[in-house]
Design a protein around this motif. Structure first.
Motif, PDB file in Angstrom:
ATOM      1  N   TYR A  34      19.615   6.968 -26.664  1.00  0.00           N
ATOM      2  CA  TYR A  34      19.383   8.350 -26.275  1.00  0.00           C
ATOM      3  C   TYR A  34      20.721   9.046 -26.079  1.00  0.00           C
ATOM      4  O   TYR A  34      21.749   8.418 -25.808  1.00  0.00           O
ATOM      5  CB  TYR A  34      18.559   8.445 -24.984  1.00  0.00           C
ATOM      6  CG  TYR A  34      19.240   7.821 -23.785  1.00  0.00           C
ATOM      7  CD1 TYR A  34      20.171   8.540 -23.044  1.00  0.00           C
ATOM      8  CD2 TYR A  34      18.954   6.522 -23.409  1.00  0.00           C
ATOM      9  CE1 TYR A  34      20.810   7.970 -21.961  1.00  0.00           C
ATOM     10  CE2 TYR A  34      19.588   5.946 -22.319  1.00  0.00           C
ATOM     11  CZ  TYR A  34      20.502   6.671 -21.601  1.00  0.00           C
ATOM     12  OH  TYR A  34      21.143   6.104 -20.537  1.00  0.00           O
ATOM     13  N   GLU A  35      20.711  10.353 -26.225  1.00  0.00           N
ATOM     14  CA  GLU A  35      21.863  11.190 -25.888  1.00  0.00           C
ATOM     15  C   GLU A  35      21.347  12.557 -25.455  1.00  0.00           C
ATOM     16  O   GLU A  35      20.350  13.049 -25.990  1.00  0.00           O
ATOM     17  CB  GLU A  35      22.825  11.329 -27.065  1.00  0.00           C
ATOM     18  CG  GLU A  35      22.223  11.812 -28.364  1.00  0.00           C
ATOM     19  CD  GLU A  35      23.277  11.934 -29.447  1.00  0.00           C
ATOM     20  OE1 GLU A  35      24.258  12.662 -29.224  1.00  0.00           O
ATOM     21  OE2 GLU A  35      23.113  11.299 -30.503  1.00  0.00           O
ATOM     22  N   ARG A  36      22.011  13.129 -24.460  1.00  0.00           N
ATOM     23  CA  ARG A  36      21.554  14.390 -23.908  1.00  0.00           C
ATOM     24  C   ARG A  36      22.649  15.002 -23.057  1.00  0.00           C
ATOM     25  O   ARG A  36      23.620  14.339 -22.704  1.00  0.00           O
ATOM     26  CB  ARG A  36      20.312  14.182 -23.028  1.00  0.00           C
ATOM     27  CG  ARG A  36      20.604  13.323 -21.804  1.00  0.00           C
ATOM     28  CD  ARG A  36      19.469  13.363 -20.803  1.00  0.00           C
ATOM     29  NE  ARG A  36      19.776  12.559 -19.634  1.00  0.00           N
ATOM     30  CZ  ARG A  36      20.511  12.952 -18.619  1.00  0.00           C
ATOM     31  NH1 ARG A  36      21.037  14.166 -18.633  1.00  0.00           N
ATOM     32  NH2 ARG A  36      20.736  12.166 -17.589  1.00  0.00           N
ATOM     33  N   GLY A  37      22.482  16.282 -22.688  1.00  0.00           N
ATOM     34  CA  GLY A  37      23.359  16.914 -21.716  1.00  0.00           C
ATOM     35  C   GLY A  37      24.160  18.059 -22.298  1.00  0.00           C
ATOM     36  O   GLY A  37      24.629  17.999 -23.439  1.00  0.00           O
ATOM     37  N   LEU A  38      24.329  19.109 -21.497  1.00  0.00           N
ATOM     38  CA  LEU A  38      25.122  20.264 -21.897  1.00  0.00           C
ATOM     39  C   LEU A  38      26.529  20.173 -21.320  1.00  0.00           C
ATOM     40  O   LEU A  38      27.507  20.084 -22.069  1.00  0.00           O
ATOM     41  CB  LEU A  38      24.431  21.553 -21.432  1.00  0.00           C
ATOM     42  CG  LEU A  38      25.143  22.867 -21.739  1.00  0.00           C
ATOM     43  CD1 LEU A  38      25.301  23.033 -23.242  1.00  0.00           C
ATOM     44  CD2 LEU A  38      24.393  24.037 -21.138  1.00  0.00           C
ATOM     45  N   LEU A  39      26.648  20.177 -20.007  1.00  0.00           N
ATOM     46  CA  LEU A  39      27.956  20.074 -19.370  1.00  0.00           C
ATOM     47  C   LEU A  39      28.403  18.620 -19.265  1.00  0.00           C
ATOM     48  O   LEU A  39      29.560  18.304 -19.517  1.00  0.00           O
ATOM     49  CB  LEU A  39      27.910  20.716 -17.979  1.00  0.00           C
ATOM     50  CG  LEU A  39      27.502  22.196 -17.948  1.00  0.00           C
ATOM     51  CD1 LEU A  39      27.458  22.702 -16.522  1.00  0.00           C
ATOM     52  CD2 LEU A  39      28.447  23.035 -18.788  1.00  0.00           C
ATOM     53  N   GLN A  40      27.498  17.750 -18.879  1.00  0.00           N
ATOM     54  CA  GLN A  40      27.774  16.315 -18.800  1.00  0.00           C
ATOM     55  C   GLN A  40      26.957  15.636 -19.878  1.00  0.00           C
ATOM     56  O   GLN A  40      25.733  15.649 -19.854  1.00  0.00           O
ATOM     57  CB  GLN A  40      27.403  15.780 -17.414  1.00  0.00           C
ATOM     58  CG  GLN A  40      27.763  14.323 -17.193  1.00  0.00           C
ATOM     59  CD  GLN A  40      29.127  14.142 -16.584  1.00  0.00           C
ATOM     60  OE1 GLN A  40      30.012  14.945 -16.835  1.00  0.00           O
ATOM     61  NE2 GLN A  40      29.316  13.108 -15.799  1.00  0.00           N
ATOM     62  N   ARG A  41      27.637  15.037 -20.852  1.00  0.00           N
ATOM     63  CA  ARG A  41      26.961  14.429 -21.993  1.00  0.00           C
ATOM     64  C   ARG A  41      26.748  12.943 -21.729  1.00  0.00           C
ATOM     65  O   ARG A  41      27.684  12.237 -21.329  1.00  0.00           O
ATOM     66  CB  ARG A  41      27.794  14.617 -23.259  1.00  0.00           C
ATOM     67  CG  ARG A  41      27.064  14.279 -24.546  1.00  0.00           C
ATOM     68  CD  ARG A  41      26.004  15.281 -24.859  1.00  0.00           C
ATOM     69  NE  ARG A  41      25.270  14.940 -26.087  1.00  0.00           N
ATOM     70  CZ  ARG A  41      24.169  15.549 -26.465  1.00  0.00           C
ATOM     71  NH1 ARG A  41      23.684  16.545 -25.753  1.00  0.00           N
ATOM     72  NH2 ARG A  41      23.551  15.200 -27.575  1.00  0.00           N
ATOM     73  N   TYR A  42      25.522  12.465 -21.958  1.00  0.00           N
ATOM     74  CA  TYR A  42      25.187  11.064 -21.729  1.00  0.00           C
ATOM     75  C   TYR A  42      24.732  10.422 -23.026  1.00  0.00           C
ATOM     76  O   TYR A  42      23.973  11.018 -23.795  1.00  0.00           O
ATOM     77  CB  TYR A  42      24.075  10.925 -20.688  1.00  0.00           C
ATOM     78  CG  TYR A  42      24.473  11.331 -19.294  1.00  0.00           C
ATOM     79  CD1 TYR A  42      25.164  10.462 -18.471  1.00  0.00           C
ATOM     80  CD2 TYR A  42      24.147  12.587 -18.800  1.00  0.00           C
ATOM     81  CE1 TYR A  42      25.531  10.826 -17.187  1.00  0.00           C
ATOM     82  CE2 TYR A  42      24.508  12.967 -17.524  1.00  0.00           C
ATOM     83  CZ  TYR A  42      25.195  12.080 -16.720  1.00  0.00           C
ATOM     84  OH  TYR A  42      25.559  12.451 -15.445  1.00  0.00           O
ATOM     85  N   ASP A  43      25.190   9.204 -23.258  1.00  0.00           N
ATOM     86  CA  ASP A  43      24.722   8.378 -24.362  1.00  0.00           C
ATOM     87  C   ASP A  43      24.423   7.000 -23.781  1.00  0.00           C
ATOM     88  O   ASP A  43      25.260   6.435 -23.062  1.00  0.00           O
ATOM     89  CB  ASP A  43      25.786   8.254 -25.456  1.00  0.00           C
ATOM     90  CG  ASP A  43      26.212   9.599 -26.008  1.00  0.00           C
ATOM     91  OD1 ASP A  43      25.689   9.976 -27.061  1.00  0.00           O
ATOM     92  OD2 ASP A  43      27.055  10.259 -25.367  1.00  0.00           O
ATOM     93  N   GLY A  44      23.258   6.470 -24.092  1.00  0.00           N
ATOM     94  CA  GLY A  44      22.906   5.177 -23.522  1.00  0.00           C
ATOM     95  C   GLY A  44      21.955   4.408 -24.402  1.00  0.00           C
ATOM     96  O   GLY A  44      21.480   4.898 -25.436  1.00  0.00           O
ATOM     97  N   SER A  45      21.675   3.198 -23.978  1.00  0.00           N
ATOM     98  CA  SER A  45      20.797   2.305 -24.724  1.00  0.00           C
ATOM     99  C   SER A  45      19.748   1.728 -23.785  1.00  0.00           C
ATOM    100  O   SER A  45      20.007   1.508 -22.598  1.00  0.00           O
ATOM    101  CB  SER A  45      21.599   1.166 -25.374  1.00  0.00           C
ATOM    102  OG  SER A  45      22.281   0.413 -24.374  1.00  0.00           O
ATOM    103  N   ILE A  46      18.569   1.500 -24.328  1.00  0.00           N
ATOM    104  CA  ILE A  46      17.467   0.889 -23.588  1.00  0.00           C
ATOM    105  C   ILE A  46      16.981  -0.297 -24.412  1.00  0.00           C
ATOM    106  O   ILE A  46      16.279  -0.112 -25.407  1.00  0.00           O
ATOM    107  CB  ILE A  46      16.318   1.887 -23.362  1.00  0.00           C
ATOM    108  CG1 ILE A  46      16.825   3.162 -22.684  1.00  0.00           C
ATOM    109  CG2 ILE A  46      15.207   1.250 -22.533  1.00  0.00           C
ATOM    110  CD1 ILE A  46      15.774   4.244 -22.583  1.00  0.00           C
ATOM    111  N   PRO A  47      17.323  -1.540 -24.064  1.00  0.00           N
ATOM    112  CA  PRO A  47      16.849  -2.705 -24.822  1.00  0.00           C
ATOM    113  C   PRO A  47      15.331  -2.840 -24.720  1.00  0.00           C
ATOM    114  O   PRO A  47      14.780  -2.886 -23.627  1.00  0.00           O
ATOM    115  CB  PRO A  47      17.562  -3.880 -24.140  1.00  0.00           C
ATOM    116  CG  PRO A  47      18.666  -3.279 -23.335  1.00  0.00           C
ATOM    117  CD  PRO A  47      18.189  -1.922 -22.939  1.00  0.00           C
ATOM    118  N   LEU A  48      14.662  -2.916 -25.852  1.00  0.00           N
ATOM    119  CA  LEU A  48      13.203  -3.000 -25.839  1.00  0.00           C
ATOM    120  C   LEU A  48      12.703  -4.293 -25.223  1.00  0.00           C
ATOM    121  O   LEU A  48      11.642  -4.323 -24.594  1.00  0.00           O
ATOM    122  CB  LEU A  48      12.667  -2.849 -27.271  1.00  0.00           C
ATOM    123  CG  LEU A  48      12.836  -1.462 -27.893  1.00  0.00           C
ATOM    124  CD1 LEU A  48      12.350  -1.472 -29.329  1.00  0.00           C
ATOM    125  CD2 LEU A  48      12.090  -0.416 -27.089  1.00  0.00           C
TER     126      LEU A  48
END
Length: 493
Positions: free
Chosen positions: A246-260
């Motif tokens: 996932y990735e999201r955010g306007l001022l603070q940008r986040y990118d992460g992973s969710i192991p299924l």
């Protein structure tokens, strides 16, 4: 490896601003009480604080090193005392990347690692380059799966399958219907300003008081909408091999992973406005942390808002669970809920009476008593939106009207099954069955629970979930043994 060279000036500036402002305000506040503390002395203290902050960050940068091996992430750090950590990659659940506006301009990123059973961040690299952050995120997940790069170079990144991308309509609707708790602090700023304005108009009357409440609610709603908009701006969710990105955010940008393979619970949430419009949200819990606990403050939402059918389709792609037919609590619980709401109305009326008795501002202090007529309706809707469903491979629970929450828990993820009865539940011959997983945050309400079940059915439900848990554990162990046997080379080879 070292942190990015620009991390030193960036951390030094941010630390200096924090330390310098604290020393400055504390010094000016004490200058009037302590005669010997002059403005010049305060300035010297500020300079000393700045020098100490810069020196500390320089030492931190020089003594911080990390290395990614085949089995672990090794970190050496510490300014005063040396600390050496070896984090096994098999325990890493989530690898999150976050960047604010300044960090994106400088090409920096912070990497946070969460491990199984950890309620806090296990390790944080502040800061590395954006390319290095993505490399670490990618390589950690690869090495956890036993995939290493070839000698000739890195293995190419698997193709990402885009599952969800928030539209402008969905983002605006999400901002309008969401309530951000962090903006409640504005009440302490808005209410005094409105009170002063009311006093200047001739005092606080009932009409002015209602207007004050309306303006306060409007300010909180607008602030909450702005925070939500900035949080989920440009939200994307993709599947890469056996994990979600996932990735999201306007001022603070986040990118992460969710192991299924680490997903513990799926959670669907809907408030009345979402249900009316046919929308819902989907979030996941891993063994690292539950939604909202991670460094991204809620980035574990798999779908922040979408049409309910689309949310259910994505949930089914993560866990293949049955469509539920919920078993509601006994009909007598509606009377219990109605009595509870009626007592709440009586308490509110007593409060307004007390305010009127001491201030004389509320001429119609008894007005809340009219809400007693709605107590049976509220009790019915609370009963209607509660229930549980026991499927072949999953147990599902549902609770809440204003924020209806449905938990989907695979049996093999269950840690404990707890049956409990409060004093008031025993009077109504009721009980609650709590289905606890590794990601649950305790018995405070976020875990899956079948609430207000008939006491006899509660015991049966607890035993049934326990039996199906044992059956699934035995089945998965047998499957694991078969896979291991098939992967072993034969004796002839």
């Amino acid at each position: 490896m070292k942190l990015h060279p620009l991390s030193l000036p960036y951390r030094a500036v941010t630390r200096s601003v924090s330390v310098g402002s604290t020393v400055l305000f504390a010094g000016l506040a004490l200058a009037g009480a302590v005669d010997s503390l002059t403005v010049g002395a305060v300035a010297l203290l500020v300079v000393a604080g700045l020098a100490l902050a810069v020196g500390w960050e320089y030492a931190y940068y020089r003594r911080f090193e990390y290395a990614l091996t085949a089995d672990s992430l090794d970190i050496d750090s510490g300014v005063v005392s040396r600390r050496r950590r070896e984090i096994p990659l098999r325990r890493v659940q989530n690898v999150d990347i976050r960047r604010n506006v300044v960090q994106r301009a400088l090409g920096l990123a912070a990497v946070s690692l969460e491990t199984a059973g950890g309620g806090e961040t296990e390790a944080s690299l502040r800061f590395v380059s954006d390319e290095e952050a993505r490399r670490l995120q990618r390589e950690i997940q690869r090495r956890k799966r036993g995939v290493v790069a070839d000698e000739g170079g890195e293995r190419p990144e698997p193709e990402a399958d885009l599952l969800y991308e928030i539209s402008s309509t969905e983002l605006l609707l999400l901002s309008a219907v969401s309530l951000e708790p962090r903006v409640f602090g504005l009440v302490f700023l808005v209410v005094p300003l409105l009170t002063d304005a009311a006093n200047s108009l001739g005092g606080l009357t009932l009409l002015v008081g209602l207007a004050q409440l309306a303006v306060s609610a409007l300010v909180l709603w607008v602030a909450s909408a702005m925070v939500t908009f900035a949080r989920y701006y440009d939200f994307r969710l993709a599947r890469v091999d056996d994990e979600l990105r996932y990735e999201r955010g306007l001022l603070q940008r986040y990118d992460g992973s969710i192991p299924l393979d680490k997903v513990q619970t799926l959670t669907l949430r809907e408030n009345p406005l979402m249900r009316l419009a046919g929308y819902a949200t989907l979030s996941v819990e891993t063994a690292g942390y539950a939604p909202g606990q991670g460094p991204s403050g809620g980035s574990e939402a798999a779908v922040p808002l979408a049409v309910r059918e689309r949310v259910l389709a994505l949930a089914h792609s993560i866990e293949s669970f049955d469509d539920p037919t919920f078993e509601r609590p006994p009909a007598r619980t509606r009377r219990r809920y109605a009595v509870r709401y009626a007592l709440a109305v009586v308490g509110l009326t007593a409060l307004t009476y007390g305010v009127d008795r001491f201030t004389g501002l509320l001429d119609f202090w008894y007005a809340p008593l009219a809400l007693v007529a709605l107590a049976p309706v509220a009790g019915h809707y609370q009963w209607k939106h509660r229930g549980y469903f026991v499927g072949d491979d999953h147990v599902q629970t549902r609770n809440g009207f204003w924020r209806r929450t449905t938990h989907v828990v695979p049996y093999y993820r269950v840690q404990t099954v707890i049956q409990r009865e409060t004093f008031f539940q025993r009077r109504w011959r009721l009980g609650t069955v709590v289905v606890d997983t590794a990601s649950s945050v305790g018995l405070g309400g976020r875990d899956a629970r079948a609430a207000d079940v008939d006491e006899g059915n509660a015991s049966d439900l607890r035993e049934l979930v326990g039996r199906r848990l044992g059956r699934q554990v035995r089945r998965r162990k047998a499957q694991s043994r078969r896979r291991n046997a098939e992967s072993k080379p034969s004796s002839r080879e």
